[in-house]
Design an enzyme around this catalytic site. Structure first.
Site, PDB file in Angstrom:
ATOM      1  N   TYR A 150       0.811  -1.218   0.000  1.00  0.00           N
ATOM      2  CA  TYR A 150       0.000   0.000   0.000  1.00  0.00           C
ATOM      3  C   TYR A 150       0.848   1.275   0.000  1.00  0.00           C
ATOM      4  CZ  TYR A 150       1.296  -0.227   4.885  1.00  0.00           C
ATOM      5  OH  TYR A 150       2.021  -0.307   6.040  1.00  0.00           O
ATOM      6  N   GLY A 151       2.171   1.147   0.119  1.00  0.00           N
ATOM      7  CA  GLY A 151       3.005   2.331   0.301  1.00  0.00           C
ATOM      8  C   GLY A 151       4.135   2.449  -0.699  1.00  0.00           C
ATOM      9  N   THR A 152       5.344   2.611  -0.194  1.00  0.00           N
ATOM     10  CA  THR A 152       6.497   2.915  -1.048  1.00  0.00           C
ATOM     11  C   THR A 152       6.960   1.735  -1.894  1.00  0.00           C
ATOM     12  OG1 THR A 152       8.159   2.360   0.628  1.00  0.00           O
ATOM     13  CG2 THR A 152       7.316   4.636   0.618  1.00  0.00           C
ATOM     14  N   LEU A 153       6.418   0.540  -1.671  1.00  0.00           N
ATOM     15  CA  LEU A 153       6.803  -0.635  -2.453  1.00  0.00           C
ATOM     16  C   LEU A 153       5.912  -0.851  -3.678  1.00  0.00           C
ATOM     17  CD1 LEU A 153       7.622  -2.996   0.537  1.00  0.00           C
ATOM     18  CD2 LEU A 153       9.261  -2.103  -1.130  1.00  0.00           C
ATOM     19  N   GLU A 205      10.921  -4.277   6.371  1.00  0.00           N
ATOM     20  CA  GLU A 205       9.871  -3.640   7.177  1.00  0.00           C
ATOM     21  C   GLU A 205      10.184  -3.664   8.675  1.00  0.00           C
ATOM     22  OE1 GLU A 205       7.801  -1.870   5.812  1.00  0.00           O
ATOM     23  OE2 GLU A 205       7.090  -2.710   3.942  1.00  0.00           O
TER      24      GLU A 205
END
EC number: 4.3.2.8
Length: 175
Positions: free
Chosen positions: A28-31, A103
């Protein structure tokens, strides 16, 4: 025992064998594609990852941006926030281990299961998720939910270049 093994081997297609021991992970983010850390998903030295579908969480969750680095966090507070959009990837155990390390799991983030509604998909065949279907995947949520995080604005979709003005800063590049 040998006959059972041979039967099992013959009954599985090549693609089925390749997907054994793979996990579904929601990014859901920077990946995600187009985001600052997507190159880590593409790096086969980290393991294998295949984009499967765009999806959004069935339940609402708070997706916030925090720290001096503007890191997106999904908080483990179901029913609060918004239905979060992201991407489902099928990853091998090597990539899952890489993601756990990246993470900071389990100290910084923990991996939990959530339900997602598939929006669209990539590919055809037995391993394809159908739009509108519900699937359970792993997702990384912040281990600790400080009360002040619940006061921050929530987002349904993260983009480092979003109109929130909170561009991601790579902690490694800044150090």
């Amino acid at each position: 025992m040998l006959k059972k093994h041979v039967f099992l081997h013959r009954s599985l297609s090549v693609s089925s064998v390749l997907w054994i021991n793979m996990a579904l992970v929601f990014m859901y983010g920077t990946l995600k594609k187009g985001q600052p850390n997507y190159f880590r998903i593409e790096d086969t030295d980290n393991g294998q990852a295949k984009f499967i579908a765009h999806a959004r969480s069935v339940e609402k969750y708070p997706l916030v941006i925090d720290t001096e680095y503007n890191i997106p966090f999904l908080l483990n507070v179901p029913g609060t926030g918004q239905r979060v959009y992201g991407e489902i990837y099928r990853v091998d155990q090597k990539m899952l281990k890489f993601l756990d390390d990246f993470e900071g799991c389990p100290e910084w983030y923990k991996r939990i299961k959530i339900q997602l509604e598939v929006q669209d998909r990539d590919g055809e065949g037995e391993n394809t998720l159908k739009p509108g279907s519900i699937v359970e995947t792993d997702v990384y949520v912040k281990t600790k939910c400080e009360p002040e995080l619940l006061q921050k604005p929530t987002y349904e979709c993260y983009d480092t270049n979003g109109d929130h003005g909170l561009k991601y800063k790579d902690p490694v590049e800044i150090s």
